[in-house]
Design an enzyme around this catalytic site. Structure first.
Site, PDB file in Angstrom:
ATOM      1  N   GLY A  27      74.694  60.598  47.072  1.00 59.77           N
ATOM      2  CA  GLY A  27      74.306  59.000  46.820  1.00 59.77           C
ATOM      3  C   GLY A  27      74.012  58.655  45.275  1.00 59.77           C
ATOM      4  N   GLY A  28      73.883  57.427  45.031  1.00 57.16           N
ATOM      5  CA  GLY A  28      73.451  56.999  43.792  1.00 57.16           C
ATOM      6  C   GLY A  28      72.211  57.541  43.134  1.00 57.16           C
ATOM      7  N   ALA A  30      70.503  60.809  44.581  1.00 52.95           N
ATOM      8  CA  ALA A  30      70.321  62.280  44.719  1.00 52.95           C
ATOM      9  C   ALA A  30      71.570  62.918  45.377  1.00 52.95           C
ATOM     10  CB  ALA A  30      69.097  62.589  45.298  1.00 52.95           C
ATOM     11  N   VAL A  32      72.203  65.833  48.611  1.00 59.63           N
ATOM     12  CA  VAL A  32      71.601  66.536  49.205  1.00 59.63           C
ATOM     13  C   VAL A  32      72.255  67.891  49.693  1.00 59.63           C
ATOM     14  CG1 VAL A  32      70.503  66.556  51.606  1.00 59.63           C
ATOM     15  CG2 VAL A  32      70.711  64.533  50.097  1.00 59.63           C
ATOM     16  N   LYS A  47      66.717  67.656  48.652  1.00 56.89           N
ATOM     17  CA  LYS A  47      67.122  66.471  48.147  1.00 56.89           C
ATOM     18  C   LYS A  47      67.050  66.547  46.505  1.00 56.89           C
ATOM     19  CE  LYS A  47      67.091  62.547  49.831  1.00 56.89           C
ATOM     20  NZ  LYS A  47      67.626  61.146  50.093  1.00 56.89           N
ATOM     21  N   ASP A 137      64.765  50.470  53.476  1.00 55.19           N
ATOM     22  CA  ASP A 137      66.227  51.163  53.226  1.00 55.19           C
ATOM     23  C   ASP A 137      66.715  51.888  54.501  1.00 55.19           C
ATOM     24  OD1 ASP A 137      68.578  51.270  51.681  1.00 55.19           O
ATOM     25  OD2 ASP A 137      67.948  53.271  51.027  1.00 55.19           O
TER      26      ASP A 137
END
Length: 274
Positions: A27-28, A30, A32, A47, A137
């Site tokens: 993701g932007g 982190a 995983v 993460k 979120d």
């Protein structure tokens, strides 16, 4: 102050006691990984925030949010087992899920499972709201699925800390958040809106898009699968005006549960006759 650059984490390598088995997603904020804890003999999710984002400011934001969310003890909220530096990488350790709801949505889902996922999500968020914590979120990538289709909502605190640090103010993911949240004014009603978006996707197969004017894309599919009472609950949760929505997830949860019997009978009858 930014941390020094570090070598990339590779599948098959070791990070402290953890053997990296698979990269699950990027993701932007982190990456995983699925990892094996060689000391405890269990699989976990790691993460690992992007090194260039791990600053004293982000760590302070994370500590602040962690203090608010550490008390959240609910079967539908993902617990953080640890958050620490391992071999100079900041790592957040949590239980390993089978998949995300985003992954599961790539295949057709029965009505009963979709309804159960919605109810579990609302139950967990209602508990958080009762504790004075909002998520900010809620999206399919943050809804994790475990054995027997138990779901747990992830990233309480982590999302808020990372995004406030990166963006400077507002939190959330474009396309999944309420209009007022996009303007930096999130509340429990904003979480309700995000859950409404997810509910609409669960039952219609389509994601609603701005300006969220009814009827939305997929309305025909929604009416085929969902009882009118359940549709009314979803429609209220997606009201552009926050005051027109449910006050919090607990209120929406109660409304959804009131439709369970009629909605299930409707879905079964349609499945039999459709």
């Amino acid at each position: 102050m930014q941390t020094k650059s570090k070598p990339a984490i590779r599948v098959g390598s070791r990070l402290g006691k953890y053997r990296i088995e698979k990269r699950l997603g990027v993701g932007g904020f982190a990456t995983v990984y699925s990892a094996f804890d060689t000391l405890l003999g269990i699989k976990v999710a790691l993460k690992v925030p992007s090194p260039e984002l791990v600053s004293e400011q982000l760590l302070e934001e994370f500590r602040r949010e962690a203090k608010l969310t550490i008390q959240l003890d609910h079967p539908n909220i993902l617990a953080i087992r640890d958050a620490t530096f391992v071999d100079d990488h900041f790592v957040i350790i949590s239980p390993l899920a089978e998949r995300t709801l985003h992954d599961r949505l790539q295949k057709r889902m029965g009505f009963e499972l979709a309804f159960d996922i919605l109810a579990q999500l609302l139950d967990g968020v209602a508990y958080a709201h009762d504790q004075g914590v909002i998520h900010c979120d809620i999206k399919p990538e943050n809804v994790l699925m475990f054995d027997d289709n138990q779901i747990r909502l992830a990233d309480f605190g982590i999302a808020k800390a990372s995004q406030r640090t990166i963006n400077g103010s507002g939190t959330g993911t474009i396309g999944y958040m309420a209009p007022e949240q996009a303007m930096g004014k999130p509340s429990a009603r904003s979480d309700v809106f995000s859950i409404g978006l997810l509910a609409y996707r669960l039952f219609s197969g389509k994601w609603p898009e701005y300006p969220f004017e009814w009827p939305l894309a997929g309305a025909i599919q929604l009416r085929r699968r969902a009882h009118s009472d359940l549709i009314a609950v979803i429609r209220k949760s997606l009201n552009i005006n926050p005051r027109g929505r449910y006050r919090n997830a607990g209120q929406m949860y109660a409304a959804v549960e009131q439709t369970r019997l009629k909605a299930t009978r409707y879905a079964r009858r349609h499945r039999t006759t459709g």
